[in-house]
Design an enzyme around this catalytic site. Sequence first.
Site, mmCIF file in Angstrom:
data_model
loop_
_atom_site.group_PDB
_atom_site.id
_atom_site.type_symbol
_atom_site.label_atom_id
_atom_site.label_comp_id
_atom_site.label_asym_id
_atom_site.label_seq_id
_atom_site.Cartn_x
_atom_site.Cartn_y
_atom_site.Cartn_z
ATOM 1 N N SER A 85 -4.590 2.860 -7.657
ATOM 2 C CA SER A 85 -4.644 1.460 -8.091
ATOM 3 C C SER A 85 -3.224 0.890 -8.181
ATOM 4 C CB SER A 85 -5.395 1.356 -9.421
ATOM 5 O OG SER A 85 -5.608 0.019 -9.788
ATOM 6 N N HIS A 189 -10.945 -3.820 -9.059
ATOM 7 C CA HIS A 189 -11.387 -3.348 -7.742
ATOM 8 C C HIS A 189 -12.838 -3.734 -7.440
ATOM 9 C CE1 HIS A 189 -7.575 -1.354 -7.500
ATOM 10 N NE2 HIS A 189 -7.813 -0.762 -8.650
#
Length: 304
Positions: A85, A189
């Site tokens: 991430s 996400h």
Amino acid sequence: MLVLVAPGQGAQTPGFLTPWLDLPGATDRIAAWSDAIGLDLAHYGTEADADEIRDTAVAQPLLVAAGLLSAAALDASPNAVAGHSVGEITAAVFAGVIGDEAALRLVRTRGLGMAEAAAVTETGMAALLGGDPDVTIAHLEKLGLTPANVNGAGQIVAAGTVAQIAALAEDKPEGVRRVVPLKVAGAFHTHHMAPAVERLREAAETLEVSDPAVTYVSNADGQAVATGAEVISRLVGQIANPVRWDLCMETFKELGVTALIEVCPGGTLTGLAKRALPGVQTLALKTPDDLDAARALIAEHAGA
């Protein structure tokens, strides 16, 4: 063969930056980065409580700063790099794609944009431990949830609205042992983050970018990315798309990685690697006390 990895949001804990500021020059670097982005990183890394550093706009710059600070103290020359991430921004610095201050400015924009997107709808994330990935993903989609992080080693992170996460706790996929709510402030996400994508794309257009100097493994699909432009494009798009850390670890196997070091605040990715990459030596940088062991690992594995 050594891979250097950087963790994502949720790895931060109160006071975790404190021992790193005792290293020569560390306080000055943190102060300069703080001035550049208008955020007191030293305060948040040493004095702030768990709720304060849970704020997306704070947590993301803090994680990148800590990763860069610990890597600088390590002075490693890895064969490959990757990040989970927001850790991909840290990894982009490791690969020479962008500079330290540019990374901090970019992640500050990312954090603010994602915090604003998260405020639109009450959302969250939860880790599912155990179970068959195909069965779990199908079950999540039935509940309207997104498999936002497919982490491998028997772990998938679901993301969606608070109501959907609550429904998941009551209706676990077959074979899943536990559903663990994560200390994050939104459904990262997923499509919930779409409003932040354009904001980050505009910020990315101002960057001075170089091609990776070492193998850069993208968490979009586990593939090695050859150009700086493609690295940045993927950094922008990944905030609204799932992280495939499982595929990154598959690539580590294919590359012949023999050691993995996770920068501060290490622990999450080394935990996954211990289960998914048997035979690979792992080390997490938690405090400067870990540096000597990490340097010994580098001497044995880097450049092979």
